[in-house]
Each structure stands twice: as structure tokens, then as C-alpha cells.
Design an enzyme around this catalytic site. Sequence first.
Site, PDB file in Angstrom:
ATOM      1  N   ASP A   1       1.065  -1.388   0.249  1.00 26.55           N
ATOM      2  CA  ASP A   1       0.340   0.022   0.146  1.00 26.55           C
ATOM      3  C   ASP A   1       1.186   1.485  -0.200  1.00 26.55           C
ATOM      4  O   ASP A   1       1.734   1.533   0.942  1.00 26.55           O
ATOM      5  CB  ASP A   1      -1.136  -0.268   1.363  1.00 26.55           C
ATOM      6  CG  ASP A   1      -1.748   1.227   0.942  1.00 26.55           C
ATOM      7  OD1 ASP A   1      -1.913   2.126   0.850  1.00 26.55           O
ATOM      8  OD2 ASP A   1      -2.130   1.414   2.474  1.00 26.55           O
TER       9      ASP A   1
ATOM     10  N   GLY B   1      -5.660   5.659   8.191  1.00 33.84           N
ATOM     11  CA  GLY B   1      -5.686   4.067   7.983  1.00 33.84           C
ATOM     12  C   GLY B   1      -4.969   3.747   7.463  1.00 33.84           C
ATOM     13  O   GLY B   1      -4.760   2.532   7.253  1.00 33.84           O
ATOM     14  N   HIS B   2      -3.558   4.556   7.106  1.00 38.07           N
ATOM     15  CA  HIS B   2      -2.466   4.199   6.142  1.00 38.07           C
ATOM     16  C   HIS B   2      -1.304   3.817   6.348  1.00 38.07           C
ATOM     17  O   HIS B   2      -0.586   5.094   7.176  1.00 38.07           O
ATOM     18  CB  HIS B   2      -3.015   4.757   4.381  1.00 38.07           C
ATOM     19  CG  HIS B   2      -4.115   4.456   4.247  1.00 38.07           C
ATOM     20  ND1 HIS B   2      -3.762   3.287   2.883  1.00 38.07           N
ATOM     21  CD2 HIS B   2      -4.586   4.688   4.294  1.00 38.07           C
ATOM     22  CE1 HIS B   2      -5.108   3.398   2.773  1.00 38.07           C
ATOM     23  NE2 HIS B   2      -5.697   4.572   2.918  1.00 38.07           N
TER      24      HIS B   2
ATOM     25  N   ASP C   1     -23.839   4.989 -14.313  1.00 40.03           N
ATOM     26  CA  ASP C   1     -25.235   6.214 -13.943  1.00 40.03           C
ATOM     27  C   ASP C   1     -26.228   5.511 -14.180  1.00 40.03           C
ATOM     28  O   ASP C   1     -26.813   5.350 -14.770  1.00 40.03           O
ATOM     29  CB  ASP C   1     -25.008   6.803 -15.757  1.00 40.03           C
ATOM     30  CG  ASP C   1     -25.548   8.301 -15.231  1.00 40.03           C
ATOM     31  OD1 ASP C   1     -26.159   8.690 -14.417  1.00 40.03           O
ATOM     32  OD2 ASP C   1     -25.541   8.985 -16.811  1.00 40.03           O
TER      33      ASP C   1
END
Length: 558
Positions: A198, A370-371, A446
Site C-alpha cells: 500500500d 488508516g494507512h 450512471d
Amino acid sequence: MAENEKNEQRVYLIPLGGLGEIGKNMMAIRYGNSILVIDCGLTFPEDEMLGVDAVIPDYSYLLEHRQMVKGIIVTHGHEDHIGALPYVLKDLNVPVYGTRLTLALVQAKLKEQGNVNGAKLQMVKPRDTVRIGPFRVEFIHVSHSIADTVALAIHTPVGTIVHTSDFKIDYTPIDGEVFDFYKFAQLGEEGVLVLLSDSTNVERPGYTMSERVVGATFDEVFRQARERIIVASFASNVHRLQQIISTAYKYNRKVAVVGRSMINVVNIALEQGYLDIPENTLVDLSELASLPKNRTVIISTGSQGEPMSALTRIARNDHRQIEIVPGDTVIISALPIPGNEKLVARTVDQLFRQGADVYHEAIDGVHVSGHASQEELKLVLSLVKPKFFVPVHGEYRMLIKHARLAEELGIPPENIFVAENGQVLEFTRRKGAITGRVPAGKLLVDGLGVGDVGNIVLRDRKQLAQDGLLIVVVTLSKETGAVVAGPDIVSRGFVYVREAEELLEEAKEKVRQTLDKCEERRITDWATIKGNIRDSLSKFLFEKTRRRPMILPIIMEV
């Protein structure tokens, strides 16, 4: 090429989303005739995507090889990891693996879209090992801003691939479940072929603070608050909700929940046992009116200033049951997602205008990420000791910075791959390379339509939004082709008709002249007539107004 090199086994990593961007995470891992998909997320539309509700990865590669897809693993329950599932599962009915809270959130999403019955949801827990086709997958507990997040160790005949998912290292997590250092170290000891990690917070030096820091801030703010407290947060951050509820209980305040997604998550988290709410603490919103204001807390959606969310409506004085009164304390317990800063600032301004005390900055200590920051990313790289490294989950600059971090820790530059969505990464036990490309990009959602809004439709919407629409109606005789009625002009979003009568009269005259010319030249083909009307009117209106409205000629025959 040596013969044994030619016959070497290969595993392929194919990112379909989440590289060079934040959100819509999707990674395909292919070995032989089997594909395993990790995550299936969406992202929210950019400003210029007018009318678009969500953006999901282009998964045409998976449809093309549908027989090979053995399953989808979702690492946690955030929208950017599960949001595209309702659309993908309509086309690919494969098993979905996830932890208890993650699958409960997936189920709620599928129910909302009306396609829950056929879904094959397989529950796993940290330290479980599951065989999916030729892949043996281990689930590893990591900390993040939503409970039940797992990293993955995917054992293939070529080697082990470790995918960190979104993570941070929290030594004092709310649920007491610490990041599984032992498992990462064990994998590193056994040997890891590729690490996918991450990159979201790679630009931040140091460590990301523990979730408990926010709890201490809540305690301080709740102790000082004179009147009612309103806290806006991401609905999915169950640990944050737990801290709000626990602090409210400590200061003898009742809690009510507003906002559809917040109510959904609280109900799911309660059902699944992820929230511990003391008896009689949670009350219905309608009961708050009968309680003293200094005995109440409201948990709300709207931390991103979303126009229809509860907090934004409260700030605009547009909520049916709640209005701000001077002395209220409002805590916005989230950082604005890039692009939402203006919306959040507007909401904060409106709250201050109505006399509320607002805590909304990261410096107020009301939010932690949260990283993982740089030091945590280094720790994972050092524990796992991968042969090859692929930074994921981040904009391009973040992937580059994560690659440099890995280089500093001794991974050779030729073993680090900064890839883009759609590129095919091929690994043998000894070598790695980017060897091809598959279709990848955005599918726009959409309403009920998926992928039926593309660049041309967006261009038209942009033109309509910027310069409006002009409809020209002409009735022609079937026999002679002569003009029987009109031209009539209808304007929408171009000029206000009552104040532009002269301009529209001139425009009609221009259309008449064009029709006369067509008649002289004996042009009876409707497409050509419409084209001529469009060209002459467009030129005339641009000269007069410097605007380019969309011109829609309509021809009727009698």
C-alpha cells in the site's frame, strides 16, 4: 534463451485498477489457466464527470477469460475495495472470499442493488488457509481504519506473492488485535517472490498515529462541551464509532445515529458483534428532543461535505429533525479526500455561522489515517524481504516514492516495478518483466447504466452544462418539400427567452435563409438540411454571443 528458461513456470500480475490513482482497486493474478482477483472497488466521479454516480474498473479482461476466474478475494469492506462487486458479480458469478464484517457489508451492498441471491460468499478469518484453484491463500490480520482487514499470502507453484492490502501498524488497536508481525516475518524467512504494498501514505515520514489518539481527543472535547455534540465520521470506521459511543457513555450522554449509511453500518456492526454499546446508550433520533442537550451525542454521515449527507443538510439548516444552536460542538473526524476540500470548508463555514464550535483539522487530533507512513512501510519491506517489489494503491508519484524507499532498503532497482493499470507483469522464479498490456480503464456508472456513458456523452453533457441547448423545429410539406410551419426555436440554458427575443428572431431568420438555399439547390435529404441549419446557426450565435450551445434541429413532415 536457454531451454530450461523457456520452460520455466510463470505467474502474471495484472492490475486492472488502483495503480496511478486512489480507489477502484482490482488486481488479477494468473497462473496457467486460472485467475484469482483481489479486490473489486469503485472510485467516486471527478467534477467533470457530470451526472456519473460511480467509476468502476474496466473488467473486460476478466469477461474475456471468464472460464479462468476462480474467485474474488476482498481484503476489507471499504467502497474502494468492494464497491464494484454488485456490477461484476452480475457478469461473473464466482465465489467471493472475505472476513465476517467485510462479507456483511458486501451482502448489504448486493441487497441494495437487488442481486443478493446468487452470490457465493465464503467467510474466512485471519490465519485461515484456503485453496482456490492452483492458489493456496493465507489470510493475515492487519490494522486499518475498518475492522477485519486482512493481508494475503498467495502461494503459487512459482513462488509466494504477498499483498498487504490497505494497512497501518497500530501497536494499541481498539479491538486489541495487533498487526500480525510474526506471520510477515515467517513468510520473509520462507522466501517471498513478490510483495505488493500500500502506497497511500508513502509521502508521510515517521509513523501513523494509533487510533487511540483520537479516543484521547474525544475524551477532552466531550469533557469540555457545554451543549450537544455532533460527530461526523466515515460510516465504515467501526473502531472510531466505538470510541465515540464509549466516550459518550463515560460522560453520561445518549447517542443517536443519523444518515442512511451510518445507520446501516451500525446495525451490521452490532449484529456481527463488532460494536459494544452499553445498554440504553443508543436512542432513536426522535427521542433526543425530550433530553437535555448536554446529555446527547449525534453520530452523523457527511465528513466529506457530500451535498445530500446528514451533516451538510444540518449545516444548511435543511434537516427535518436537527438544527444547530449556538453552543453545539461539531467534530468532523476525517480528513477531506483530495477534491472534497471545498465541500468540507463550505460545511465548516456554515456550522461556524450558526454558532457551533467546530473541530475539523488534523491538528485538532480528531482524525488519524488508516494507512502506513514511511517507517511502517520500511518495516514491512524488511520483514518480508521480497525478491521483487510492486508498489500498489496510490497515485503515480506515490508509487515512484515507494519504489525509491524499497531501493534504499537494498532491493535492486531492476527488481522493482512501477506499473500502470492494464500492464502485465510476468514473473518466473528468477526474473520479472512487464511483458504486455490488457484492456483497462474506467467504466462509468450512471443510474442503472454501466458503461453506456462514455467520452462522447460526457462531452455532450459538458457542452449542455456550459452553453445550453437550442432546439429548432421546422415542418415541411411531404409533397413539395416547402416550409409549412416554423422555424420555431426553443432555448434551454442558452439565453432567457424574454430578454433575447431580438436575438432569437434573427436566429429564426438565419434558419429561413438556410432552408431557402436548400430548396433552391433541391436538397431534400433531412440529414443534409439539419447539418446546414446546425452550421449556419452555430456560426451566427457564436458571432453574436461567443457561446456554442448544442443545436438540435427537428424536422417534421405533413
